[in-house]
Design an enzyme around this catalytic site. Sequence first.
Site: not given
Lengths: 77, 355
Positions: B171, B316
Site C-alpha cells: 500500500c 527494506c
Amino acid sequence: MKTEVLFFGIIVDITGKNRMEIDNCIDTFSIKTAIINEFPKLCNYKFVMTVRNQIVSDNKILNNGDVVAFLPPFAGG
Amino acid sequence: MEGQEKIKNSSVLVIGAGGLGCPVLQYLTALGVGTIGIVDHDIISESNLQRQVLYYQTDINKSKVEIAVERLGKQNPNVKFIKYFVQLTNKNALEILKDYDIVIDGTDNFATRYLINDACAILKKPLVFGAIHKFEGQVSVFHYKDDANSTGVNYRDMFPIPPSPEEAPNCSEIGVIGVLPGIIGTLQATEVLKIITGIGKVLSGELLFMNALEMQFYKVEVSVLDQTTVFSIDEYKNFDYGQFCILNEKEPVSEISVTDLKNILESDRFNLQLIDVRELNELPVVAELIDINIPLSQINEYVSKIDNQKKVILICKSGVRSKMAILKLQRDFGLKNLHSLKGGLIEWLNFNNVL
C-alpha cells in the site's frame, strides 16, 4: 457483435481503463488474445476471466450482451 | 439475546492489525466477541495513519499489537485479547489458528494470504478474506461449511497459483484511499457476525469486488474444484511460501543476518554500502543503517549509484522487497556483490531493543 469487457485491480493499472468494448470476438479465447495483443504486459499477471459472473476455465462461445471480466487477486490490506 | 450469547462465546483470530484489521477489531470488540487474538509483527509508521484508525500520531514506532490491545481494552473490558507479536509463518500458523472459531485475513502480501488459506483448509476453519488495491476491494468467506457444501470453497479454487510479489506492490508503494479498508474491513466484520449468529446468507461460494470510484459491487461465483488439493500437515510445514511467492524462481539471493551486519559495521564499515530500497516517505528512518535510498520502484534507473567495489547490503522493512530488488539487479545487470538484510529493519530494531 460487441462485447463489453471489464477490468479490475492491477489490470486497470496496465490497461489504463476499467472497461472497453470489443468488436467481433466470438469466444473468450479470442477476447483474451485481442486484449493481450493490445496490452502485452498482461502476460506477466495472473487473472481469471468470467462471463456473466461465472468463471470460465475453457474456451466459451459468447452470446450477444455477455459481459467479460478480467479479475486478478488483490493482496493489499 | 441468544445471538449475543453466541457472540460472547466465540473466538476470532485477526491476522494483520493494519488497514483492514483496525475496523474489524473495533467492531468485533464493540460487538463483544468473547476472545480476540491479534497477529502482527509490524510497528506503526506515519504513512499508516491515513487508514489505520486505531493508531495516533504519538504511537509511531510502537508495536501495532500492543497499541491495538491497549485501545480496544478500554473500548470493551469484557473482551479477552491475546497478542501475537510474531510474523505468521507456515511453521507457527497451525498452532496459532487451531484454538479459534473463525480466522480473518487482513494481511498485505500473497505469501501470507496463501499460507493462511492453506492452514484454514487443513484445520477446516472459516476464513473471512478481505483485500484491497487502490480504489477496489475483495471480500469472501472460504472453507465455510453449510448444508449444501461440506468443505466450502478454497481461495485456490479461484486463484490456484500465487502471483509474484511484483504483481502486488504494497500500500505504501501504490497508495490506497484511506476509507477503502474501512469499508472492506466492515464488510468482513459483517460476515463474522453472520457466521457466529447464523443469520442471513454467508458470502461463501462468491467473491465480491467493490469499486469505490464507481461505487459498484460485482459478485463472481466460485465453485469447488476437484483439482484443488489440501496439504498434509507435513507438506504444509515444509512448503516454502516465501520463495514460492518470490518470482517462482530458484535464483539464490544472499542474505545477511542482523548479527553479521553489526559485526561488519564495527569491523569494516568503509567497504560497505547500505541501500534502503523502501519508497521515499517510509518510516522509520534508521540513519545509522542507510547510505542512500533507491526505491525498489526506481531501481533500474539508479543502478549506477550502486558501488560494485564494495559489499552492498539492501535493506527494506521486512526483508522481502530487498530480496526482490536483488533478484532484479542480478538478472538485469549481472551484479554479484549484493546481500539482503534478513528480516529487514524490523529485525534490526528488535535486535537493538528499540521496539
